[in-house]
Scaffold this active site. Structure first.
Site, PDB file in Angstrom:
ATOM      1  N   ASP A  72     -35.306 -29.807  24.169  1.00  0.00           N
ATOM      2  CA  ASP A  72     -35.122 -29.244  25.508  1.00  0.00           C
ATOM      3  C   ASP A  72     -33.671 -28.822  25.697  1.00  0.00           C
ATOM      4  O   ASP A  72     -32.754 -29.513  25.246  1.00  0.00           O
ATOM      5  CB  ASP A  72     -35.508 -30.254  26.597  1.00  0.00           C
ATOM      6  CG  ASP A  72     -35.598 -29.556  27.940  1.00  0.00           C
ATOM      7  OD1 ASP A  72     -36.597 -28.837  28.161  1.00  0.00           O
ATOM      8  OD2 ASP A  72     -34.660 -29.685  28.754  1.00  0.00           O
TER       9      ASP A  72
HETATM   10  C1  LIG Z   1     -28.776 -20.911  26.974  1.00  0.00           C
HETATM   11  C2  LIG Z   1     -29.887 -20.294  26.172  1.00  0.00           C
HETATM   12  C3  LIG Z   1     -31.200 -20.720  26.302  1.00  0.00           C
HETATM   13  N1  LIG Z   1     -32.196 -20.135  25.576  1.00  0.00           N
HETATM   14  C4  LIG Z   1     -33.608 -20.561  25.693  1.00  0.00           C
HETATM   15  C5  LIG Z   1     -34.023 -21.625  24.668  1.00  0.00           C
HETATM   16  C6  LIG Z   1     -35.260 -22.201  25.282  1.00  0.00           C
HETATM   17  O1  LIG Z   1     -36.394 -21.433  24.845  1.00  0.00           O
HETATM   18  C7  LIG Z   1     -35.039 -22.002  26.773  1.00  0.00           C
HETATM   19  C8  LIG Z   1     -34.787 -23.325  27.447  1.00  0.00           C
HETATM   20  O2  LIG Z   1     -35.952 -23.821  27.991  1.00  0.00           O
HETATM   21  P1  LIG Z   1     -36.702 -25.116  27.437  1.00  0.00           P
HETATM   22  O3  LIG Z   1     -37.445 -25.705  28.591  1.00  0.00           O
HETATM   23  O4  LIG Z   1     -35.732 -26.004  26.699  1.00  0.00           O
HETATM   24  O5  LIG Z   1     -37.713 -24.554  26.355  1.00  0.00           O
HETATM   25  P2  LIG Z   1     -38.973 -23.592  26.500  1.00  0.00           P
HETATM   26  O6  LIG Z   1     -39.727 -23.890  27.770  1.00  0.00           O
HETATM   27  O7  LIG Z   1     -38.514 -22.162  26.325  1.00  0.00           O
HETATM   28  O8  LIG Z   1     -39.814 -23.953  25.229  1.00  0.00           O
HETATM   29  P3  LIG Z   1     -40.594 -25.337  24.881  1.00  0.00           P
HETATM   30  O9  LIG Z   1     -40.414 -26.295  26.033  1.00  0.00           O
HETATM   31  O10 LIG Z   1     -42.020 -24.943  24.694  1.00  0.00           O
HETATM   32  O11 LIG Z   1     -39.950 -25.821  23.610  1.00  0.00           O
HETATM   33  O12 LIG Z   1     -33.891 -21.156  26.926  1.00  0.00           O
HETATM   34  C9  LIG Z   1     -31.918 -19.107  24.685  1.00  0.00           C
HETATM   35  O13 LIG Z   1     -32.831 -18.573  24.036  1.00  0.00           O
HETATM   36  N2  LIG Z   1     -30.622 -18.716  24.516  1.00  0.00           N
HETATM   37  C10 LIG Z   1     -29.577 -19.243  25.229  1.00  0.00           C
HETATM   38  O14 LIG Z   1     -28.418 -18.815  25.035  1.00  0.00           O
END
Ligand SMILES: Cc1cn([C@H]2C[C@H](O)[C@@H](COP(=O)(O)OP(=O)(O)OP(=O)(O)O)O2)c(=O)[nH]c1=O
Length: 198
Positions: A72
């Site tokens: 997360d």
């Molecule tokens: C800060 C940042 C976040 N993110 C993304 C990563 C994660 O996919 C998302 C954070 O939300 P999360 O809730 O951590 O993840 P998710 O809901 O996308 O996926 P899952 O719970 O199914 O594993 O933001 C980027 O892609 N690049 C960035 O620079």
């Protein structure tokens, strides 16, 4: 080698895990992501990473020899967790609050098998250059902020806002590869073996 499952719907996490050459199967792990009252950002991401790994484990049903990885990511500004933007107004407000300042990105990983669960929290600092309202609106229109914590993607167009990073680039994208490889090693899943077999 034990089969590995990635409890995630995030395409970024799949790409990152593929990058270190570990074979895995993605499983869904939808959990409630509401923060608890007075929960610190670090406790929050760790609880969610563990919760996703546990949800993934329950979804496996039959493969009790497997290992499940959950993760997360949260963007934290002045102690407040910035989640995924709800709409354009929310996204622009988030980006403008990050403008010209430094914030933290916390990513937790949790690895679970039938016996135990181990987790880590990785903390990175990201510095943004000043951002104009027009840029924030154009960035929303690009479609990139929608599914990302803090409303930006460092791996995409969002990189133009990033003046500095102190920490782990892969953790900001969503999966800290150094720490993930270390945890996988603890569970008997070495990355090196797979890489040298290529
Ligand atoms: C800060 C940042 C976040 N993110 C993304 C990563 C994660 O996919 C998302 C954070 O939300 P999360 O809730 O951590 O993840 P998710 O809901 O996308 O996926 P899952 O719970 O199914 O594993 O933001 C980027 O892609 N690049 C960035 O620079």
């Amino acid at each position: 080698m034990k089969p590995l499952y990635l409890a995630s719907g995030s395409p970024r996490r799949r790409e990152l895990l593929t990058q270190i050459g570990v074979p895995f199967t993605a499983v869904s792990a939808d959990i409630d992501e509401t923060p608890l009252d007075h929960e610190s950002p670090s406790a929050y991401v760790e609880r969610l990473a563990r919760g996703k790994a546990e949800a993934g484990w329950r979804a496996l049903e039959t493969d009790v020899d497997g290992c499940v990885l959950g993760a997360d990511t949260a963007v934290v500004l002045d102690g407040q967790i910035l989640g995924k933007p709800l709409d354009q107004t929310d996204s622009m407000a988030m980006l403008l609050s990050l403008s010209g300042r430094e914030h933290e990105v916390l990513t937790a990983i949790a690895l679970l098998d039938g016996q135990r669960c181990e987790s880590r929290v990785v903390r990175s600092r990201v510095r943004f250059r000043p951002i104009t309202e027009q840029e924030a609106a154009a960035y929303w229109a690009s479609g990139e902020p929608r599914d990302k914590a803090g409303g930006y993607g460092i791996q995409g167009l969002g990189a133009v806002f990033v003046a500095g990073l102190d920490g782990s680039y892969s953790a900001v994208v969503g999966l800290p590869l150094c720490e993930t490889a270390e945890l996988l090693g603890h569970f008997g899943i070495p990355c090196w073996q797979t890489l040298s077999a290529r």
